[in-house]
Enzyme design. Structure first.
Site, PDB file in Angstrom:
ATOM      1  N   ASP A  13      -3.356  -1.405   3.181  1.00 50.04           N
ATOM      2  CA  ASP A  13      -3.527  -0.769   4.480  1.00 50.04           C
ATOM      3  C   ASP A  13      -4.930  -1.110   4.990  1.00 50.04           C
ATOM      4  OD1 ASP A  13      -2.768   0.926   6.626  1.00 50.04           O
ATOM      5  OD2 ASP A  13      -3.930   2.556   5.754  1.00 50.04           O
ATOM      6  N   ASP A  15      -6.948   0.882   7.928  1.00 54.56           N
ATOM      7  CA  ASP A  15      -7.771   2.068   8.175  1.00 54.56           C
ATOM      8  C   ASP A  15      -7.740   2.998   6.967  1.00 54.56           C
ATOM      9  OD1 ASP A  15      -8.554   1.499  10.902  1.00 54.56           O
ATOM     10  OD2 ASP A  15      -6.459   1.837  11.429  1.00 54.56           O
ATOM     11  N   ASP A 209      -4.313   4.703   1.599  1.00 55.04           N
ATOM     12  CA  ASP A 209      -5.102   5.934   1.539  1.00 55.04           C
ATOM     13  C   ASP A 209      -4.264   7.162   1.844  1.00 55.04           C
ATOM     14  OD1 ASP A 209      -4.958   5.074   4.361  1.00 55.04           O
ATOM     15  OD2 ASP A 209      -6.257   6.810   4.729  1.00 55.04           O
TER      16      ASP A 209
END
Length: 260
Positions: A13, A15, A209
């Protein structure tokens, strides 16, 4: 429990993993550099459909992360590929930005508000009442409803913003039709990304995250999963979920040495 194959490909990922609020996460540059120097297949993924891969390449370059355009995979690209497979050369009414409209143009779709095959909802900072009304009427008239991703809110300097999932809920309430979400946590986005780099799930890893999107999508796609604690999900929240990542690490810096 069967032992997993060595990791040969990486999906990560963007961000919360490589960057946080426009600032690179320490170790992200080393991770990308190691991937490129070792010729390891990889993709940087994002559910955000606003930007084209070229836009994202430029944004990442400005903060010192050199990710080639070909190694960026967005929910807009995944949605376009899905539509191309489902109904080649079709038509769509689109609510979204250049990342989505460009992806649809590139597969030969015609964008129209006259009897489209699909209404495709993506991310934009300028959702208009007029456009939403048009989408609702077209869906009521028989257009199929697709949304790039289910994220309900997005970040901004001023606070949370309504995102695709929230706007999709509004349209669903008005039409009774739920969209097909292409982006994470749908494993379809992961599988299409793996196909794009010629990788296999049993020898690939997903870094994210968020437990509810990144880890879930990686898990359901059959990949090894790594949760980093530099973004949304915190260490104390992991046990709240009925599934677990393969490994929890502080940040992507802890994974540089894992690259063969």
């Amino acid at each position: 429990m069967a032992e997993r194959k060595p990791i040969e490909s990486w999906l990560t990922d963007m961000d919360g993993v490589l960057m946080h609020e426009g600032i690179p996460v320490p170790g992200a540059d080393a991770f990308i550099k190691r991937l490129r120097e070792s010729d390891t297949p990889f993709l940087v993924l994002t559910n955000n459909s606003i930007y084209t891969p070229r836009d994202l390449h430029a944004r990442l370059s400005r903060i010192g992360l050199d990710v080639p355009v070909a190694n960026i995979w967005t929910s807009a690209l995944a949605s376009a590929q899905f539509l191309d497979e489902q109904r080649p050369g079709g038509t769509a009414y689109v609510i979204g930005e250049a990342g989505l409209t460009t992806a649809l143009h590139d597969i030969g779709y015609v964008l129209t508000d006259v009897e489209p095959d699909y209404v495709v909802l993506g991310e934009t900072r300028t959702y208009s009442f007029e456009a939403l009304t048009k989408a609702i009427r077209l869906i009521n008239d028989g257009a199929r409803f697709i949304a790039t991703n289910p994220d309900e809110i997005g970040p901004s300097a001023e606070g949370a913003l309504p995102a695709t999932g929230s706007v999709a809920a509004l349209i669903t309430k008005a039409t009774g039709q739920k969209p097909y979400f292409v982006g994470k946590p749908n494993p379809l986005m992961m599988r299409s990304g793996l196909n794009a780099i010629g990788a296999h799930s049993e020898s690939s890893a997903m870094i994210g995250d968020r437990m509810d999107t990144d880890v879930r999508a990686g898990l359901e796609a059959g990949m090894e999963t790594f949760l980093v604690l530099t973004g949304v999900t915190k260490a104390g929240e992991v046990d709240r979920y009925p599934y677990r990542p393969s490994t929890v690490v502080e940040s992507i810096a802890n994974l540089v040495e894992r690259i063969a």
